[in-house]
Design an enzyme around this catalytic site. Sequence first.
Site, short mmCIF file in Angstrom:
data_model
loop_
_atom_site.label_atom_id
_atom_site.label_comp_id
_atom_site.label_asym_id
_atom_site.label_seq_id
_atom_site.Cartn_x
_atom_site.Cartn_y
_atom_site.Cartn_z
N TYR A 104 8.41 0.53 -13.23
CA TYR A 104 8.22 0.70 -11.79
C TYR A 104 9.51 1.23 -11.18
CZ TYR A 104 5.80 0.31 -7.40
OH TYR A 104 5.19 0.62 -6.21
N LYS A 175 2.16 -0.30 -10.32
CA LYS A 175 1.94 -1.52 -9.54
C LYS A 175 0.99 -2.47 -10.29
CE LYS A 175 3.33 -2.47 -5.24
NZ LYS A 175 4.51 -1.98 -4.52
#
Length: 565
Positions: A104, A175
């Site tokens: 991420y 996510k």
Amino acid sequence: METTTKKARSLYIPYAGPVLLEFPLLNKGSAFSVEERRNFNLSGLLPEVVESIEEQAERAWLQYQGFKTEIDKHIYLRNIQDTNETLFYRLVQNHLEEMMPVIYTPTVGAACERFSEIYRRARGVFISYPNRHNMDDILQNVPNHNIKVIVVTDGERILGLGDQGIGGMGIPIGKLSLYTACGGISPAYTLPVVLDVGTNNQQLLNDPLYMGWRHPRITDDEYYAFVDEFIQAVKQRWPDILLQFEDFAQKNAMPLLTRYRDEICSFNDDIQGTAAVTVGTLIAASRAAGSQLSEQKIVFLGAGSAGCGIAEQIIAQTQREGLSEDAARQNVFMVDRFGLLTDRMPNLLPFQAKLVQKCDNLQHWDTENDVLSLLDVVRNVKPDILIGVSGQTGLFTEEIIREMHKHCPRPIVMPLSNPTSRVEATPQDIIAWTEGNALVATGSPFSPVIWKDKIYPIAQCNNAYIFPGIGLGVIASGASRITDEMLMSASETLAKHSPLVNNGEGLVLPALKDIQVVSRAIAFAVGKMAQQQGVAVKTSAEALQQAIDDNFWKPEYRDYRRTSI
């Protein structure tokens, strides 16, 4: 990592041979047993040795270490994810602190920018505007019938990088990886979606490799009608879904949240998730200093949907601590590129209008400027807390930070903009400019700062402390909506897990190695609040905890049994 106390039930699988090896959710690779290789027509298709998942993870870790750049590491991990998801999550959980910034932020930003260049294999659902009338058919093509969490973006405001078009798909993928790695939500329950409504990024439109719809972005009524078609199709396919809006442009983010939060179980992580983790951090920081958040004066740089969302949640928390709404709002000062938001400023967005300061209250300020800059505000307000959500690098200057420190012995400075290249000031500079007295929390990960032979750990105010627990709590409780009170309960629970508060030293936020413990606690608090508010069926605390345990997926291989379709 937690271990199972009882052996998981066998899975009955209708696939065999190369088809099974190509199914990421089911593929075990070299870990298929001798019996499974025989029963599923895999004999001779794999090397002789049967390995454990830990042996596979050790090899993958060695291979990972051979890559020198973060983007190459990201590509490698994504390849494992698209080949063997169980192994991917075992590897990530074994090395979460190392790999979280790779899967991420900040590395995912570069992956979004280079999406069409580094594309290997499809993951998730791509819904383009020309296919808007086939929405139901597109969602029916998703093979997983039990989807429980969708993260959707239109790619217009990816981190601080702007319009990345279809490349924004990297954000929902990343996510949802954290929903699983941090919150224990089975990858079989998750679905990343990108709404391809075109792009205004000319560089992408000119790129021969660009894989999205080559068209300027649709806007206004066409855009909202398209999003509505998507929402209705999702409700039809998965009525009990949790839908997370991600990285929508400011002009659309708040209107979409307002329109759909009472129609479908949904939230916007940029607005509400960022607010929840920031408020949790501030509650903990205030308690560690022996005070309350309601006693602090707070200045924001950045008055977009994220900044205003944080401000509103801070105001709600300080009202819970005893302030009136007027008093709570008088403690929060919003600065954007046009200066301090005041009641005489034209063209304010609806969500900004409630966060203005009255010009009549500013008459005594020491300034001759018509536009009140961040420095003017800091000089006159004398804030305890400075929060950056501007998406612009370097705006927390030395002069501003030193001015803040003049009046605040232990300033709290939170440059939250992502990725690292957009941070308002680096922790190294903030620590130096405040003579080592600032408490710093950032949006992107930073290494500890060494200043005058002392080590200063830097807390990452990462939404991953919040949204996986919210998702787990919603699934476990069966909540039909996400309320403001559920978000506040998540913030309060995060604050209770602060090492600085509990031990008098250390980081203001828990270590990433403890994030699953935090997620479980947040899930329980969120589920309990959902029950109290009537958006989930009431159960005993023991039943809610059992539901959380039952829904907490672990990256472990299960025995397979052959069955027909």
